[in-house]
Every structure is written in structure tokens, then in C-alpha cells.
Motif scaffolding. Structure first.
Motif, PDB file in Angstrom:
ATOM      1  N   ASN A 138      33.577  38.294  49.277  1.00 23.43           N
ATOM      2  CA  ASN A 138      32.237  37.377  49.489  1.00 23.43           C
ATOM      3  C   ASN A 138      31.455  37.642  48.889  1.00 23.43           C
ATOM      4  O   ASN A 138      30.550  37.213  48.308  1.00 23.43           O
ATOM      5  N   VAL A 139      31.015  38.304  48.671  1.00 24.15           N
ATOM      6  CA  VAL A 139      29.152  38.950  48.250  1.00 24.15           C
ATOM      7  C   VAL A 139      29.360  39.725  46.459  1.00 24.15           C
ATOM      8  O   VAL A 139      30.280  40.241  45.968  1.00 24.15           O
ATOM      9  N   GLU A 140      28.382  38.474  45.848  1.00 23.20           N
ATOM     10  CA  GLU A 140      28.411  38.012  44.465  1.00 23.20           C
ATOM     11  C   GLU A 140      28.221  39.836  43.642  1.00 23.20           C
ATOM     12  O   GLU A 140      28.862  39.851  42.622  1.00 23.20           O
ATOM     13  N   GLU A 141      27.696  41.260  44.250  1.00 19.55           N
ATOM     14  CA  GLU A 141      27.076  42.046  43.321  1.00 19.55           C
ATOM     15  C   GLU A 141      28.533  43.512  43.594  1.00 19.55           C
ATOM     16  O   GLU A 141      28.238  44.408  43.102  1.00 19.55           O
ATOM     17  N   VAL A 142      29.879  43.203  43.935  1.00 20.50           N
ATOM     18  CA  VAL A 142      30.634  43.859  43.692  1.00 20.50           C
ATOM     19  C   VAL A 142      31.444  43.621  42.210  1.00 20.50           C
ATOM     20  O   VAL A 142      31.769  42.286  42.556  1.00 20.50           O
ATOM     21  N   ALA A 143      32.675  44.278  42.685  1.00 23.09           N
ATOM     22  CA  ALA A 143      33.555  43.992  41.340  1.00 23.09           C
ATOM     23  C   ALA A 143      35.045  43.789  41.859  1.00 23.09           C
ATOM     24  O   ALA A 143      34.822  43.691  43.094  1.00 23.09           O
ATOM     25  N   GLN A 144      35.677  42.898  41.356  1.00 20.10           N
ATOM     26  CA  GLN A 144      37.265  42.702  41.561  1.00 20.10           C
ATOM     27  C   GLN A 144      38.253  43.608  41.649  1.00 20.10           C
ATOM     28  O   GLN A 144      38.283  44.298  40.206  1.00 20.10           O
ATOM     29  N   LEU A 145      38.404  44.595  42.459  1.00 15.43           N
ATOM     30  CA  LEU A 145      39.562  45.427  42.234  1.00 15.43           C
ATOM     31  C   LEU A 145      40.645  45.264  42.956  1.00 15.43           C
ATOM     32  O   LEU A 145      40.828  45.425  43.992  1.00 15.43           O
ATOM     33  N   LYS A 146      41.783  45.930  42.059  1.00 17.65           N
ATOM     34  CA  LYS A 146      42.887  46.153  42.408  1.00 17.65           C
ATOM     35  C   LYS A 146      42.917  47.346  42.543  1.00 17.65           C
ATOM     36  O   LYS A 146      43.081  48.011  42.032  1.00 17.65           O
ATOM     37  N   THR A 147      43.691  48.092  43.712  1.00 23.06           N
ATOM     38  CA  THR A 147      44.071  49.474  43.923  1.00 23.06           C
ATOM     39  C   THR A 147      45.539  49.802  43.758  1.00 23.06           C
ATOM     40  O   THR A 147      46.317  48.511  44.023  1.00 23.06           O
ATOM     41  N   LEU A 148      45.919  50.356  42.984  1.00 20.49           N
ATOM     42  CA  LEU A 148      47.193  51.228  43.029  1.00 20.49           C
ATOM     43  C   LEU A 148      47.224  52.985  42.818  1.00 20.49           C
ATOM     44  O   LEU A 148      46.209  53.318  42.528  1.00 20.49           O
ATOM     45  N   VAL A 149      48.580  52.915  42.432  1.00 24.06           N
ATOM     46  CA  VAL A 149      48.838  54.897  42.866  1.00 24.06           C
ATOM     47  C   VAL A 149      49.596  54.777  41.459  1.00 24.06           C
ATOM     48  O   VAL A 149      50.804  54.260  41.597  1.00 24.06           O
ATOM     49  N   ASP A 150      49.387  55.763  40.980  1.00 24.59           N
ATOM     50  CA  ASP A 150      50.651  56.238  39.865  1.00 24.59           C
ATOM     51  C   ASP A 150      50.590  56.947  39.849  1.00 24.59           C
ATOM     52  O   ASP A 150      51.460  57.071  41.452  1.00 24.59           O
ATOM     53  N   LYS A 151      51.666  57.389  38.803  1.00 26.97           N
ATOM     54  CA  LYS A 151      53.367  58.391  39.484  1.00 26.97           C
ATOM     55  C   LYS A 151      53.404  59.758  39.455  1.00 26.97           C
ATOM     56  O   LYS A 151      53.528  60.085  40.184  1.00 26.97           O
ATOM     57  N   ARG A 169      41.791  52.572  40.605  1.00 26.34           N
ATOM     58  CA  ARG A 169      41.475  51.236  40.841  1.00 26.34           C
ATOM     59  C   ARG A 169      41.222  50.999  39.224  1.00 26.34           C
ATOM     60  O   ARG A 169      40.724  50.941  38.086  1.00 26.34           O
ATOM     61  N   GLN A 170      42.316  49.284  39.157  1.00 21.45           N
ATOM     62  CA  GLN A 170      41.886  48.624  38.099  1.00 21.45           C
ATOM     63  C   GLN A 170      41.088  47.310  38.554  1.00 21.45           C
ATOM     64  O   GLN A 170      41.076  47.051  38.753  1.00 21.45           O
ATOM     65  N   THR A 171      40.594  47.145  36.461  1.00 19.72           N
ATOM     66  CA  THR A 171      39.342  45.826  36.621  1.00 19.72           C
ATOM     67  C   THR A 171      40.358  45.565  35.267  1.00 19.72           C
ATOM     68  O   THR A 171      40.973  46.092  34.868  1.00 19.72           O
ATOM     69  N   SER A 172      39.045  44.465  35.546  1.00 21.55           N
ATOM     70  CA  SER A 172      40.016  44.073  33.698  1.00 21.55           C
ATOM     71  C   SER A 172      38.623  45.043  32.673  1.00 21.55           C
ATOM     72  O   SER A 172      39.551  45.007  31.364  1.00 21.55           O
ATOM     73  N   THR A 173      37.926  45.671  32.738  1.00 20.50           N
ATOM     74  CA  THR A 173      38.594  46.593  31.720  1.00 20.50           C
ATOM     75  C   THR A 173      38.843  48.138  32.064  1.00 20.50           C
ATOM     76  O   THR A 173      38.300  48.993  31.236  1.00 20.50           O
TER      77      THR A 173
END
Lengths: 552, 368
Positions: free
Chosen positions: A29-42, A48-52
Motif C-alpha cells: 500500500n505504501v509506494e516506497e517499497v519494492a514488490q518482494l516475493k519470498t522464496l526458499v532455495d534448495k 527475496r525475488q524481484t524483477s531485477t
């Protein structure tokens, strides 16, 4: 879980809110933060995964725990909650010139016991130092702490991470401990905006604190919340700190930075004074997202101190505390070195570690292990029991009456017992349903003498004041399950006749799996019959199967 | 200090200062206003005024007298001290104030002073050291003479007087010039006008109020020390100044420890000169004053050992000259015993108060 009363629902809902998905939804809801997807690797690393690409968040906590002692660290002023303003202030606490610090033995003993529980190494000699800064809640202009050589160094805290929504099963997290030191708490200043003035209350000034500094080992706000929960349990068990965060008895600061996996540590910010477990998780998640956003936009993360606004769900820079303060540390000249001994002799003037070590109680981790090993409970159930000492106590009382199923017992404790305890406001052991009765009822159910519903009925009656023996109630309410073979066989014959076409289909079916499905469908039909309540369905099912076989 | 009319100077001559910082206490005793008095000695501030006013004083072993209630200057050096007109009076008062106080974590147990110990003393076989480094530039001939005279008296009594070396003596004052401002800066941090004391009128922020209170409430000397102390304590300077000063202090202390393997006591002057006139005194700034006159007293504080000052003789212009006896840590009683022996033999003019009944009656008559 879904038959809980209102209060418990809130509690469970609370835990759900920790989930990273919801936390980042709020952050979105707040503009100044990234869209993060949390994942767990092997390797079970949290990233955290973002578009970059991928990011790793690195978190280290600093916890200030108020020592549970009658008086303050260096003065005999009482240390009590909610006393009238400025009523627990000695001359020393008010920094009246000519007063000197006198070390409180109980505070040192609390520090020692806590260090031992955390697996830290005690320094046989430690020193006190002055940390200088000017603030209205610090009358002396310096805080007495242990910067050079603290009471203890090293150690580890392991903690269960449950119900986290982190796409991992419940697991054991851990964080290394850098050190544990004794230091003074400051007073409190309140800002009266209207009156244009600040009000200072020194009741808390000089109270003893244990500062526990953890290494940068955490990777998510969830883990941090779980660590704090465990620390609270440990401190409560040791009774060295009451750890009621809502009273400020335990406060958490979080050091947070982000980096690309494999790179050096990034610049960190410090988020101070997190005073609830919820804040710990949320503040960290927000800050991680904020830092990632900064870096992805080509900005830099500043090494600064921030606070967390629970209402706005954001971290904000703290205006009145500069990031870089030179505290001009100096040894405290009025206190000799703190020397400890560790042997079997009787020292009246020295603090001896040995007798303190022998008072160590069973720690939450050990209790959980015991619950798993001895009673076969799952990690989640064991953790829940340890979290509710009242219910744990009840459970252990039950154990003495030889229950047949520890698992069912634990379930009942968390539903029936907890619910009634909440409703009546009584401690678990004082509700009308006593451990012995619960075990008897549960055992009857396990032995299939009564059904699950029957058991619930019995328990309900006991809770409403019925003082008869379980077996009496069962008899009186006619709750005994029918196991009589001939009765069941008759029942089965009825069904076979009634549902003859389904039965034929079942018997003709050669594929075992498909046959099993038809059998289940048949059982669903059977369950519609009200007589089912009185019948031992396990026995019924067995006889039904056999009779179907025989008929084919 | 203040302006004090020294009883020896008489009318028409310039005033002479009593010294400090416990000058008032010294004058109270010297003038007869008080039997004894207390002061605090951090670098010589009890012994110097005692020497300049001609009274007996003691800076006890560090920790022997509780500092609870003493407004601190340098916590690790401060010692409450006693002044009196005779060693026996001094001993009585010291016995009352010494001893372990739980309110002062740096205070220690001390054995009771038995007044009988101060009688029937012999100094035969007593080993007395004369530290060579204490003969320094600026010390007047008369002071050196008094020092020699006392050494002779001891020798005649059977003591073995030998030269010793305390090689790090001249480092004491530079060391102090770092330790003092650091502790002062720290101890003065509490004067912010909030809980007590002068409060500035600035109300725009707490910081402004603090700054005004402190700027107005402290004089130049204190402010100078605070600024210097904060400078020395900055993280980037800590090793170079404060830590180094602690190491130097250790060296000075070790000088004394080594000396005790050779001698039982040290005999030194107290000040370099007799009490200066007010005009001479006000010409030099505070730091230089300290640097000069504290030469013989400061190292004793760094080492924490006890010292007794005893008036030995009068100068040609009738001002007192004292000598200092220094003993190992916690051997305060040795100082009192030898001090009592010396006092009986030095024959320094002492103020005797006639409190007899006849005199009192005469005064009453005169008043009528």
C-alpha cells in the motif's frame, strides 16, 4: 481449530498476519517499497525475488531485557511497574553530585543464569564503562554499561519457526549471540505538545537491563519474531526477566541490511524500540522492502537509526537521535572490576557461578524435545504447549493418569481446556474439568467405548458442573457405542438390501482403487442414518467390508 | 583559595594566598576557628594549603576514607583528607572518618588507629628514601634546606636516610593533565539544569536549554577542562591520550612499588615555594599554577599511596615550610607514628588556644 471462541480466533488470526504474504501486501500500500516475493532455495535459504533478481536480507537483533529484581542496578530504589511518577528515584538515580553506584548482586546473578541458558561463555572478569550522551531522560549525562568486556560472550539461541507461510515446513532457526552485558535503563520523557514542554519520569532510570546482542544470522521478519518469542519463553522460565513487551520489559532493536546473494554485507539501518512481536516482523519486512527499492532505483541505503510507526506500518528516520554519535566511552572509575568464581567453596563476598548453574530449570527447547521424544507430539504441538505454560502444566498432570493417546490429549487441552479457561478466566488446573476426568473420557473414546461426540458431551456436562464419574454419565446418557456383532450384522444387511445396486457395482468392480471409492460412497450413505451415532463405526466398517466380500 | 590575611605578614604588606583547593579548610584550622577540618585531595589540594598555612594534613590511602557524599573531581584520584594543628588531633579525626562504606564501592577496610601507637616511638632502623627527582627547577633554597634539616633530624634519631629514584616523577603532571579533564568532562555531564542547579531560559529545544545552562553555569577553567576532556575521549583519540595516560600512571605507580623494596618511607618537600602573594598568584593561569606547585604532590595521588605533611620551619619572611612523608598503600598508621615523632622534635611554632577559665572571665569582663 475452527471451533474456537472469539478470543482465540483473534489469537490465531494474529499468527496468520505474520505471514510474509500479508505483510508484503500491507507494505504494497505504501509506494516506497519494492514488490518482494519470498522464496526458499534448495539449500533452505530464504531469499527475496524481484524483477531485477534475487536479494538476501540480513537481520541481527539487539534485545534489552529489564532484569526482574526488587531494586535497580546500582541503587536501592525500588523497581516496580506503574508506580506514581518520580516516586522510585534515589539520589543516585537523579545524578545528585556525590552519589556513587553500588552493584546489585541479584542483577549479576540474573545475568549469569541467562548467559548460561544461552550457552554463552562468562567472562570471569568484566568491567563497567560510561557511555556519554545528553538527553533529558539520562540525568548523569552518561549511561553505565559494559562496552569493553561484557559479562558474557558467545552462545546460540535455537527457536522453532512455525506457521510462517514461508513455504517451508516448521523448522528450527538459530541465531548466534555476540554478547550479553549489564547496563542501566534510562528514564522516560514524554512530550507535552500542547504545553510546549517535555516531562521527565525517572522511575525507570537506573533499572537493570541485560542487553543481548545477536549476530546477523536472521533472514526474515518471521524468523526474528520467532526468535523473540523463544527468548521471551526462556526469560520467563528463568524468571530473570518478566518479558512483558507491552510493559516495556523487553524491547527489540533490529539491524537490517540487504545484499545480492554471495556479496558483502550491505549498509545497515537500525530500527529501534520495537515493543511487540507483531512490530518486529512487520518493521523488518517493511525495511527490507524499502532498502531493496532504494537500491533498485539506484539510491543508497544510509546508515541511520529509524523507528517503526505501527499505525502507518512504515519505518521512519528518527529525528532526535543522530546516526553517528561519539559516545566517548571511559571506564567507570567508581566500580571495581566484576570478578566471578566458579567452584564449590562458600564465598560470601564473591559471586559464585556454581550454585547459580545448579538452579537452571528445564528450558523450553528441552521441554519441546521431551514432549516429542517421550510423548510423540509433533513439533508444532510441542511448541504450542510450551508457549502456554498453564496448559503445559495441565497436560503433564494428565500424563500421570496414563492416557492412551497423547496426541488426542494435547488436542483436547487446546480446545476444550483452553476454551473453558479463557471463558471462565480461571487457570487451566482450576476449571471444573480435572486432568483425571479428561484422561478417563479420552481413554474411553480411544478404546471406542464412546464416540468422539459422546466424549464431547461428557466433557461438556462436567464443565457445566456434573460431578459424577465419567462412566456414570456415559451410562446415564446412553453413550456406549454398540459393538454387538449381531446388531451390526443386521444393520449391514439392511444397508446391503437398501443399496443393492451400489453393492452390486462395488462387487463387480475389479479395480481396487475404484472399488474403494464406491465403498466410501456407501459409507457416506450409511452415515446419513441416525443410528450411526450409537455404533462403533470402526467395527461397523470392518464387518461391512467382510460382509460385502462374502456376498460377492 | 581566596584572599587570606596570613597571620605572619602583618599590617601594610600584601596578602598571601592559602592555596587550594581546600584553602578555606586550612585557614579554619590555622586560625583556630576549628579544631580540625576535612578537604579533598586530588593532586595536592589538601596538602598544599596545609603546607602554606602551617598545619598538619594527611591524604590517606585511596579508598581508606569513603567518597560517598564527596562531589567528585577525578573519581580515581580523589581522597577526602584531614587537617589539624597536631598529628595526634589528626589521628583522632582520621580514625573517625576512615573505613569501608558500602555506599562507596572503592572503599576498603582499615584497622583502627590506637592513640597509644603514637607514643613511645623510635625511628631507629627506619629506612627513609629521598627521591632525587623531587629536587626540581623552581624549588627555593629555603625549601631544600627545610627538607635537609628534617632528613638530619631523622638520621640523628637512628633512621637510615638514603637517596632513591622515582624516575617517572616528571610524567605525573602531564599524565594528570589528561586524566583530570577526561573525568571532569564526564562528571560534569550531569549539570544540564534539568534536575538541579542553574537552568538556562532557552526553551526552543532541550539541547538549547542544556547549552545555555552549561555555558552560564561553568567558568572558563571548568569549560576548558570539559572541552579538553571530551576531545581526549573521542574514539579516534582514546588510545593516544586516555589509554596512554593510564599506562603512564601505571609507570608512576610502579616507581613507588619498587621504592618500597628499599625503604619504608619517602621524605619530600610539599610545595616548591612558600605561599605566594595574591598578585603573583593571579598572574599565572590555573593550568600553569598546577603544573608547577603540584610537582611533589600529584604523583602521590596517581600512585594512590598515603602522604602526611608536617610544618618543618619558617622561611625568612616568616611563612611556613612543610615536608611530606609518603608511605606504602594502607600504611597510614606508619605516617602518623613517624609524624608524631618528628612533630615533637621539629619545634614548629604552633597556635595554642588559651581556653582556660581565667581568660574566658577576662574576656567577659572586657566585653562589659
Amino acid at each position: 481449530m475452527f471451533t474456537l471462541n472469539f478470543n482465540q480466533k483473534l489469537f490465531r488470526l494474529d499468527q496468520r498476519l505474520f505471514s510474509s504474504q500479508i505483510a508484503s501486501k500491507l507494505a504494497q500500500n505504501v509506494e516506497e517499497v519494492a514488490q518482494l516475493k519470498t522464496l526458499v532455495d534448495k539449500n533452505k535459504q530464504i531469499l527475496r525475488q524481484t524483477s531485477t533478481g534475487l536479494w538476501e536480507s540480513v537481520i541481527g537483533l539487539e534485545v534489552h531485557a529489564q532484569i526482574n529484581a526488587k531494586s535497580k542496578l546500582f541503587s536501592s530504589a525500588p523497581h516496580e511497574f506503574n508506580s506514581p511518577v518520580n516516586s522510585n528515584v534515589s539520589y543516585f538515580d537523579a545524578s545528585i553530585p556525590g552519589t556513587l553506584p553500588v552493584l546489585n548482586r541479584r542483577c549479576v546473578e540474573a545475568g549469569i543464569l541467562t548467559s548460561l541458558a544461552l550457552g554463552s561463555r562468562l567472562n570471569m572478569t568484566s568491567f563497567f564503562d560510561r557511555k556519554h550522551y545528553f538527553y533529558s531522560d539520562l540525568p548523569a549525562g552518561y549511561q553505565i554499561t559494559q562496552q569493553r568486556t561484557p559479562l558474557a560472550v558467545g552462545g546460540t539461541l535455537c527457536f522453532p519457526v512455525l506457521d510462517s507461510g514461508l513455504s517451508r515446513d516448521a523448522y528450527q532457526g538459530s541465531s548466534s549471540i555476540v554478547q550479553l552485558q549489564l547496563e542501566q535503563d534510562s528514564g522516560k520523557s514524554l512530550h507535552d505538545e500542547e504545553g510546549g514542554r517535555s516531562l521527565v519520569d525517572l522511575n525507570r532510570c537506573g533499572a537493570g537491563l541485560m542487553e543481548i546482542v545477536f549476530g546477523p544470522d536472521l533472514r526474515h521478519g518471521e524468523e526474528a519474531a520467532a526468535l523473540v518469542k523463544e527468548l521471551v519463553l526462556v526469560l520467563e522460565k528463568l524468571d530473570t526477566c518478566k518479558a512483558r513487551m507491552e510493559r516495556g520489559e523487553l524491547r527489540v532493536d533490529a539491524n537490517i541490511s540487504v545484499r545480492r546473494p554471495g556479496e558483502e554485507l550491505g549498509v545497515r539501518t537500525e530500527v529501534k524500540n520495537l515493543n511487540s512481536i507483531r512490530s518486529v516482523a512487520r518493521a523488518i519486512e517493511y525495511e527490507v522492502a524499502r532498502q531493496v527499492m532504494m537500491l533498485e532505483q539506484g539510491g543508497v541505503v544510509e546508515n541511520e537509526t529509524r523507528s517503526f510507526d505501527l499505525g502507518m506500518k512504515k519505518t521512519l528516520p528518527m529525528r532526535d537521535k543522530e546516526a553517528k554519535q561519539d559516545y566517548r566511552f571511559m571506564p567507570e572509575p567508581n566500580l571495581p572490576p566484576l570478578r566471578l568464581v566458579d567452584d564449590n567453596t562458600d564465598h560470601t563476598d564473591m559471586i559464585n557461578i556454581s550454585p547459580i548453574r545448579s538452579t537452571m530449570p528445564e528450558l523450553p527447547a528441552q521441554t519441546r524435545s521431551r514432549l516429542s521424544d517421550q510423548f510423540g507430539l509433533s513439533l508444532v504441538t510441542a511448541a504450542q504447549l510450551v508457549e502456554w505454560p498453564d496448559l503445559l502444566d495441565y497436560f503433564f498432570h494428565c500424563v500421570t493418569f496414563s492416557p492412551n493417546s497423547y496426541k488426542e490429549l494435547a488436542d483436547l487441552v487446546f480446545t476444550v481446556v483452553q476454551e473453558n479457561s479463557n471463558q471462565t478466566g480461571l487457570p487451566a488446573l482450576e476449571i471444573k474439568l480435572k486432568p483425571e476426568v479428561l484422561v478417563k473420557a479420552s481413554n474411553m473414546r480411544q478404546a471406542r467405548e464412546i464416540s468422539y461426540t459422546g466424549m464431547q458431551e461428557v466433557l461438556g456436562m462436567v464443565l457445566r458442573g456434573d460431578t459424577r464419574e465419567v462412566i456414570e454419565i456415559v451410562k446415564d446418557r446412553d453413550l456406549f457405542l454398540i459393538r454387538d456383532r449381531s446388531y451390526i450384522e443386521n444393520f449391514v444387511r439392511e444397508i446391503i438390501e437398501l443399496k443393492s445396486d451400489m453393492v452390486e457395482k462395488h462387487n463387480k468392480e475389479t479395480n481396487k482403487k475404484k472399488q474403494g471409492k464406491i465403498f466410501q460412497a456407501l459409507m457416506r450413505e450409511v452415515n446419513k442414518d441416525p443410528r450411526v451415532e450409537k455404533v462403533d463405526m470402526a467395527a461397523f466398517s470392518q464387518i461391512f467390508k467382510k460382509m460385502l466380500e462374502d456376498s460377492s | 583559595d581566596g584572599r587570606v590575611v596570613e597571620e605572619h605578614t602583618g599590617e601594610g604588606k600584601e596578602w598571601v594566598v592559602a592555596g587550594g583547593s581546600s584553602g578555606g579548610s586550612a585557614v579554619a584550622v590555622a586560625s583556630g576557628a576549628s579544631l580540625a577540618s576535612l578537604g579533598s585531595d586530588t593532586g595536592g589540594s589538601v596538602r598544599i594549603p596545609a603546607a602554606w598555612t602551617g598545619v598538619v594534613s594527611i591524604k590517606p590511602s585511596y579508598g581508606r576514607v569513603s567518597r560517598h557524599g564527596l562531589v567528585p573531581l577525578v573519581n580515581s584520584l580523589d581522597c577526602p583528607g584531614v587537617m589539624a594543628r597536631s598529628v595526634r588531633d589528626l589521628a583522632m579525626v582520621l580514625d573517625c572518618v576512615q573505613g569501608r562504606d558500602i555506599m562507596d564501592s572503592t572503599s576498603v577496610e582499615s584497622e583502627k588507629i590506637d592513640m597509644g601507637q603514637l607514643e613511645g616511638i623510635s625511628v631507629d632502623g627506619l629506612r627513609v628514601g629521598i627521591p632525587q627527582e623531587f629536587l626540581c627547577e623552581g624549588m627555593t633554597e629555603e625549601v631544600v634546606e627545610a627538607w635537609s634539616k628534617v632528613a638530619s633530624v631523622l638520621e640523628e634519631g637512628g633512621a637510615k636516610v638514603v637517596p632513591v629514584s622515582l624516575p617517572h616523577t616528571q610524567l605525573a603532571i602531564p599524565c594528570y593533565s589528561v586524566l583530570n579533564p577526561c573525568e571532569v568532562a564526564s562528571n560534569m555531564a550531569r549539570y544540564d539544569g534539568l534536575q538541579f542547579g542553574l537552568r538556562g531560559k532557552a526553551s526552543s529545544s532541550t539541547e538549547d536549554m542544556f547549552a545555555e545552562s552549561r555555558a552560564k553555569g561553568f567558568n572558563d577553567v571548568v569549560r576548558g577542562r570539559i572541552l579538553a576532556g571530551n576531545y581526549f575521549l573521542l574514539k579516534k583519540h582514546y588510545q593516544e591520550f586516555y589509554l596512554q595516560a593510564l599506562k603512564v600512571r601505571r609507570l608512576v605507580t610502579q616507581d613507588y612499588l619498587s621504592a618500597w623494596s628499599q625503604v619504608d618511607l619517602l621524605l619530600t618537600p610539599v610545595t616548591l615555594t612558600t605561599a605566594p602573594t595574591f598578585s603573583t598568584f593571579t598572574q599565572q593561569d590555573n593550568r600553569s599554577q598546577t603544573a608547577t606547585q603540584d610537582f611533589c604532590t600529584q604523583p602521590v595521588n596517581l600512585a594512590g599511596v598515603p602522604a602526611l605533611t608536617l610544618p618543618a620551619s619558617l622561611s625568612s619572611n616568616h611563612l611556613p615550610i612543610s615536608i611530606q612523608l609518603v608511605a606504602p598503600l594502607n600504611q597510614d598508621t606508619r605516617l602518623l607514628r613517624v609524624g608524631a615523632w618528628l612533630e615533637d622534635r621539629l619545634d614548629f611554632p604552633r597556635l595554642v588556644i588559651d581556653d582556660s577559665l581565667e581568660t574566658e572571665q577576662k574576656i567577659v569582663e572586657m566585653a562589659k
